[in-house]
Design a protein around this motif. Structure first.
Motif, PDB file in Angstrom:
ATOM      1  N   GLY A  69      32.798  45.563  46.491  1.00 37.42           N
ATOM      2  CA  GLY A  69      34.001  46.272  46.156  1.00 37.42           C
ATOM      3  C   GLY A  69      34.969  45.150  45.685  1.00 37.42           C
ATOM      4  O   GLY A  69      36.135  45.033  44.418  1.00 37.42           O
ATOM      5  N   LYS A  70      35.493  43.912  46.607  1.00 36.71           N
ATOM      6  CA  LYS A  70      36.322  43.293  46.237  1.00 36.71           C
ATOM      7  C   LYS A  70      36.182  42.235  45.409  1.00 36.71           C
ATOM      8  O   LYS A  70      37.670  42.562  44.071  1.00 36.71           O
ATOM      9  CB  LYS A  70      35.888  42.210  46.783  1.00 36.71           C
ATOM     10  CG  LYS A  70      36.424  42.682  48.582  1.00 36.71           C
ATOM     11  CD  LYS A  70      36.679  41.135  49.398  1.00 36.71           C
ATOM     12  CE  LYS A  70      36.968  41.679  51.074  1.00 36.71           C
ATOM     13  NZ  LYS A  70      35.902  40.636  51.354  1.00 36.71           N
ATOM     14  N   LEU A  71      35.019  41.842  44.618  1.00 34.77           N
ATOM     15  CA  LEU A  71      34.643  41.535  43.048  1.00 34.77           C
ATOM     16  C   LEU A  71      35.366  43.031  41.934  1.00 34.77           C
ATOM     17  O   LEU A  71      35.775  42.113  41.309  1.00 34.77           O
ATOM     18  CB  LEU A  71      33.487  41.739  42.578  1.00 34.77           C
ATOM     19  CG  LEU A  71      32.996  39.914  42.421  1.00 34.77           C
ATOM     20  CD1 LEU A  71      33.127  39.452  43.092  1.00 34.77           C
ATOM     21  CD2 LEU A  71      31.129  40.773  41.696  1.00 34.77           C
ATOM     22  N   MET A  72      34.983  43.582  42.536  1.00 33.71           N
ATOM     23  CA  MET A  72      35.349  45.046  41.068  1.00 33.71           C
ATOM     24  C   MET A  72      36.925  45.057  40.892  1.00 33.71           C
ATOM     25  O   MET A  72      36.802  45.369  40.017  1.00 33.71           O
ATOM     26  CB  MET A  72      35.016  46.736  41.440  1.00 33.71           C
ATOM     27  CG  MET A  72      33.329  46.443  41.659  1.00 33.71           C
ATOM     28  SD  MET A  72      32.195  46.766  40.162  1.00 33.71           S
ATOM     29  CE  MET A  72      32.714  48.611  40.131  1.00 33.71           C
ATOM     30  N   VAL A  73      37.493  44.860  42.493  1.00 34.08           N
ATOM     31  CA  VAL A  73      38.913  44.812  41.815  1.00 34.08           C
ATOM     32  C   VAL A  73      39.261  43.236  41.311  1.00 34.08           C
ATOM     33  O   VAL A  73      40.214  43.785  40.008  1.00 34.08           O
ATOM     34  CB  VAL A  73      39.680  44.919  43.660  1.00 34.08           C
ATOM     35  CG1 VAL A  73      41.093  45.152  43.128  1.00 34.08           C
ATOM     36  CG2 VAL A  73      39.441  46.630  43.498  1.00 34.08           C
ATOM     37  N   ASN A  74      38.889  42.403  41.590  1.00 32.27           N
ATOM     38  CA  ASN A  74      39.256  41.596  40.692  1.00 32.27           C
ATOM     39  C   ASN A  74      38.949  40.918  39.544  1.00 32.27           C
ATOM     40  O   ASN A  74      39.789  40.586  38.709  1.00 32.27           O
ATOM     41  CB  ASN A  74      38.287  39.758  41.597  1.00 32.27           C
ATOM     42  CG  ASN A  74      39.010  40.190  42.825  1.00 32.27           C
ATOM     43  OD1 ASN A  74      40.524  40.036  43.177  1.00 32.27           O
ATOM     44  ND2 ASN A  74      38.448  39.301  43.913  1.00 32.27           N
ATOM     45  N   ILE A  75      38.034  41.654  39.176  1.00 27.75           N
ATOM     46  CA  ILE A  75      37.629  41.923  37.412  1.00 27.75           C
ATOM     47  C   ILE A  75      38.234  43.126  36.870  1.00 27.75           C
ATOM     48  O   ILE A  75      38.047  43.915  35.941  1.00 27.75           O
ATOM     49  CB  ILE A  75      36.323  41.803  37.270  1.00 27.75           C
ATOM     50  CG1 ILE A  75      35.157  42.877  37.620  1.00 27.75           C
ATOM     51  CG2 ILE A  75      35.429  40.174  37.428  1.00 27.75           C
ATOM     52  CD1 ILE A  75      33.732  42.562  37.200  1.00 27.75           C
ATOM     53  N   GLY A  76      38.848  43.954  37.349  1.00 26.30           N
ATOM     54  CA  GLY A  76      39.749  44.822  36.999  1.00 26.30           C
ATOM     55  C   GLY A  76      38.753  46.206  36.626  1.00 26.30           C
ATOM     56  O   GLY A  76      39.228  47.220  35.838  1.00 26.30           O
ATOM     57  N   LEU A  77      37.771  46.386  37.564  1.00 24.35           N
ATOM     58  CA  LEU A  77      36.864  46.930  36.656  1.00 24.35           C
ATOM     59  C   LEU A  77      37.215  48.590  37.677  1.00 24.35           C
ATOM     60  O   LEU A  77      36.879  49.310  37.948  1.00 24.35           O
ATOM     61  CB  LEU A  77      36.057  46.973  37.234  1.00 24.35           C
ATOM     62  CG  LEU A  77      34.898  46.382  35.741  1.00 24.35           C
ATOM     63  CD1 LEU A  77      33.130  46.330  36.201  1.00 24.35           C
ATOM     64  CD2 LEU A  77      35.163  46.998  34.662  1.00 24.35           C
ATOM     65  N   ASP A  78      38.374  48.718  39.347  1.00 27.12           N
ATOM     66  CA  ASP A  78      38.746  49.175  40.047  1.00 27.12           C
ATOM     67  C   ASP A  78      41.029  48.945  40.045  1.00 27.12           C
ATOM     68  O   ASP A  78      41.015  48.030  39.849  1.00 27.12           O
ATOM     69  CB  ASP A  78      37.406  48.881  41.537  1.00 27.12           C
ATOM     70  CG  ASP A  78      37.979  51.141  42.210  1.00 27.12           C
ATOM     71  OD1 ASP A  78      38.759  51.418  41.790  1.00 27.12           O
ATOM     72  OD2 ASP A  78      37.030  50.502  43.203  1.00 27.12           O
ATOM     73  N   GLN A  79      41.147  49.759  40.151  1.00 22.92           N
ATOM     74  CA  GLN A  79      42.140  50.208  41.052  1.00 22.92           C
ATOM     75  C   GLN A  79      42.443  50.688  41.748  1.00 22.92           C
ATOM     76  O   GLN A  79      42.096  50.983  42.607  1.00 22.92           O
ATOM     77  CB  GLN A  79      43.319  50.898  40.157  1.00 22.92           C
ATOM     78  CG  GLN A  79      42.927  50.897  38.829  1.00 22.92           C
ATOM     79  CD  GLN A  79      43.173  49.969  38.352  1.00 22.92           C
ATOM     80  OE1 GLN A  79      44.366  48.456  38.353  1.00 22.92           O
ATOM     81  NE2 GLN A  79      42.565  49.183  37.376  1.00 22.92           N
ATOM     82  N   PRO A  80      43.442  50.053  43.178  1.00 23.89           N
ATOM     83  CA  PRO A  80      43.586  49.794  44.159  1.00 23.89           C
ATOM     84  C   PRO A  80      44.566  51.067  44.913  1.00 23.89           C
ATOM     85  O   PRO A  80      44.344  51.960  43.720  1.00 23.89           O
ATOM     86  CB  PRO A  80      44.923  48.549  44.719  1.00 23.89           C
ATOM     87  CG  PRO A  80      44.585  47.974  43.808  1.00 23.89           C
ATOM     88  CD  PRO A  80      44.420  48.958  42.120  1.00 23.89           C
ATOM     89  N   VAL A  81      44.473  51.357  45.798  1.00 20.35           N
ATOM     90  CA  VAL A  81      44.975  53.005  46.368  1.00 20.35           C
ATOM     91  C   VAL A  81      46.256  53.101  45.929  1.00 20.35           C
ATOM     92  O   VAL A  81      46.949  52.228  46.576  1.00 20.35           O
ATOM     93  CB  VAL A  81      44.588  52.939  48.359  1.00 20.35           C
ATOM     94  CG1 VAL A  81      45.187  54.505  48.095  1.00 20.35           C
ATOM     95  CG2 VAL A  81      42.563  53.253  48.201  1.00 20.35           C
TER      96      VAL A  81
END
Lengths: 434, 222
Positions: A69-81
């Motif tokens: 999940g951390k990886l996904m946020v770092n590469i921009g595939l997921d947006q923080p809450v």
């Protein structure tokens, strides 16, 4: 990121533990929790699926507590809450969840979804996304001592009236007695006959008891709102008053959430065990009945059939399952169990603070149909329960759908069926007083 | 030996298998660490007396079965779920070919299902999984909840079943090539299991225990 959002997210992080991570990891999106939730079964709207109510919390867990999940946020595939996301979830986390716990009982993965929603409210409240009505109720509980704004003067007036009616004394601030008894503000205002009923029962059974002028309100809206600091402040009044009076036990009255708040959450809120026992009034009555200190007579056989509505927090979330049956078994001549009873009961739709949220009323009325079907198939004329909030919701709901069923509190029913002719138990039974 | 299927077979039986096993082991260890490193606080509320408590182990078992009334509300979910799991695990652990593999890996084996029965159970699992997919796409709640991860997990589970059945029945491509594809599919499933919702195969038992314990200490058998 705003300071309030950061506070809210911090509260969500603080609630993250092994069970929660296990629960999120275990969900396979089977959708069965929806079928256990009255807000889904009665509306058919998938957004009321219990596990969906936790989506922002799940995302936070994934993004911050899993490597992938951390990886996904770092590469921009997921947006923080975001703040907007939490705002969107407010009606799901509060208006359409009574914390009844039925989803937790049904989930095939074994997820305690209700416990997670309880924790999610901590973050919602601190990020400013809790319903105004609940915030105000909790503010009143903190400043006035009761979410309904019931003051000591109100209680004293009710005590005087009930003392006149029953001809008995209702003790206030009496140290060293067996039990300190709490009431919900709802009972004091709406069903104050309960004061007289308690006085009659305790006189009959030879139990010494008192009310406290410092802590008479049993409910804890801080928990329903989800602010542990306030919940703790509210709870400490009761704990301090009880320990100051030196009572053996504190009696939690006919209010479901008050019981779980004091009995199951309380010690965790204040970080230590109490120096007294917490007992629900039904547990105490059943115990007295077993000890033959409480002698009950049967209702008139001509009287109409009755059933019992299990308050969720008492039964499923509280473990008080057989006591009401033991008591009703002595009284009722025609007692009929509901199709789903005890830990499998259906909620009245007003728990978890929902009844305090005005805007939720239309949804609540719809969700009530679940209970309505259960009541209708029984053909009873009286519905007994042991929670004044359930009682109000049931009365309102039955009225809305124009169903003629009387709703009664079990403690009052017990008080009305005491065997009068027997001599009172001696003073020895009272104990505690020196 | 110019059959490209043979080369693939060599790879999946050697480096591929080692790689899949390594990714699975690392992934599982990491995921379990992520979960258990969080810990949990001691519950300070005094529990019910022992004889009144519910048993967490019973909750672990009970949750294999729906609470009364739930089956009727979601028959497709239950039927497809049961049939898939039964068929899948029966074939995985009791088909002759798989037992040979286990014997090779573990040094011992156990009696196999008859070939026609194993075949039938494989078909049951395939059909149930297809039904589960249709149900996921059509049921309003499941469609609403579903993410790409759900469909990925479905495909990861479906492919080994399908390729296994096709290899057994010599459908479409050469047996060698299909066995190679089957092993590849199984290795993908193994390697990605810890990173998808398929991890529920392990975590549900822990989840059930925690919930059973929470309900149990209050005197409720969940």
């Amino acid at each position: 990121m705003s300071a309030t959002l950061e506070r809210g997210l911090a509260a969500l992080r603080a609630g993250m533990d092994t069970p929660m991570a296990t629960f999120f990891a275990s969900c396979v999106h089977c959708g069965l929790c929806a079928e256990a939730c009255l807000f889904y079964t009665e509306t058919g709207d998938p957004k009321y699926t219990p596990i969906h109510k936790l989506e922002p919390l799940r995302r936070l867990w994934k993004q911050e507590f899993t490597l992938l999940g951390k990886l996904m946020v770092n590469i921009g595939l997921d947006q923080p809450v975001s703040d907007a996301e939490l705002a969107e979830w407010e009606p799901l986390v509060y208006d359409s969840c009574t914390l009844c716990g039925r989803c937790s009982l049904a989930c095939p993965a074994g997820n305690d979804i209700t416990a997670m929603i309880r924790k999610m409210r901590e973050g919602m409240a601190l990020s400013g996304h809790a319903p105004e009505d609940l915030v105000h109720a909790t503010q009143r509980a903190v400043t006035l001592g009761s979410p309904m704004g019931v003051k000591l003067s109100t209680l004293k007036a009710k005590i005087r009236a009930q003392e006149r009616e029953s001809g008995l004394t209702i003790p206030l601030d009496q140290p060293g007695v067996d039990y300190m008894v709490l009431f919900s503000g709802m009972e004091i205002v709406q069903f104050s006959e309960i004061l007289g009923a308690m006085a009659r029962i305790f006189k009959h059974a030879g139990v010494s008891w008192t009310l406290s002028s410092e802590a008479f309100e049993a409910t804890n809206s801080g928990i329903q709102l989800g602010v542990s600091d306030l919940a703790k402040e509210i709870l400490l009044r009761t704990v301090n008053a009880a320990e100051k009076l030196g009572v053996k036990g504190v009696v939690s009255p006919e209010c479901g959430h008050a019981y779980t708040a004091l009995r199951w959450e309380g010690p965790n809120l204040i970080g230590r065990r109490y120096h007294f026992e917490v007992v629900h009034i039904l547990e105490l009555l059943a115990r007295l009945q077993k000890e033959k200190r409480l002698r009950l007579r049967q209702r008139d056989p001509e009287e109409r059939p009755l059933s019992f509505h299990d308050p969720c927090q008492l039964a499923r979330r509280g473990g008080v399952l057989e006591e009401p049956r033991e008591l009703l078994g002595k009284i009722a001549t025609d007692f009929r169990e509901m199709s789903d009873n005890r830990e499998r009961n259906w909620c009245c739709g007003g728990g978890g603070g929902v009844s305090a949220i005005e805007r939720s009323e239309p949804l609540r009325a719809k969700a009530f149909q679940r209970k309505l079907h259960q009541i209708e198939e029984l053909g009873v004329h009286t519905l007994v329960t042991a929670c004044s909030n359930c009682r109000i919701i049931l009365e309102e709901g039955l009225e809305t759908y124009q169903i003629r069923v009387d709703v009664a509190g079990l403690t009052e029913l017990v008080a009305d069926h005491l065997e009068e002719d027997q001599p009172q138990t001696g003073a020895g039974a009272a104990g505690g007083e020196s | 030996m110019n059959d490209p299927g043979y080369e693939l077979l060599l790879w999946v039986r050697g480096p591929g298998w080692i790689l899949a096993l390594a990714v699975f082991s690392f992934g599982m260890a990491m995921r379990l660490f992520e979960i258990f490193a969080l810990g949990r606080r001691e519950d300070l509320a005094p529990p019910r007396p022992a004889e009144r408590q519910g048993s967490p182990m019973r909750t672990v078992w009970n949750r294999f079965f729906p609470v009364p009334g739930l089956f009727e509300r979601a028959p497709a979910t239950h039927v497809s779920g049961y049939l898939f799991h039964i068929g899948f695990f029966a074939v995985l652990f009791f088909a002759e070919f798989h037992i040979q593999l286990f014997r090779h890996l573990l040094g011992f084996g156990w009696p196999a299902l008859s070939a026609p029965l194993a075949d039938a159970l494989g078909v049951v699992a395939i059909v149930a999984l297809l039904a589960a997919l249709v149900s996921r796409m059509r049921d309003p709640v499941k469609r609403f909840l579903s993410t790409a991860g759900d469909y990925l997990a479905w495909a990861l589970t479906f492919l080994p079943l399908l390729t296994g059945w096709m290899a057994y029945h010599h459908v479409l491509v050469s047996y060698t090539r299909m066995v190679a594809l089957h092993l590849l599919a199984a290795e993908l499933l193994l390697a990605l299991l810890p990173f998808t919702k398929l991890i529920h195969a392990v975590t549900i038992f822990v989840a059930r225990w925690y919930t059973g314990e929470q309900f149990g200490r209050k005197g409720v058998q969940a």
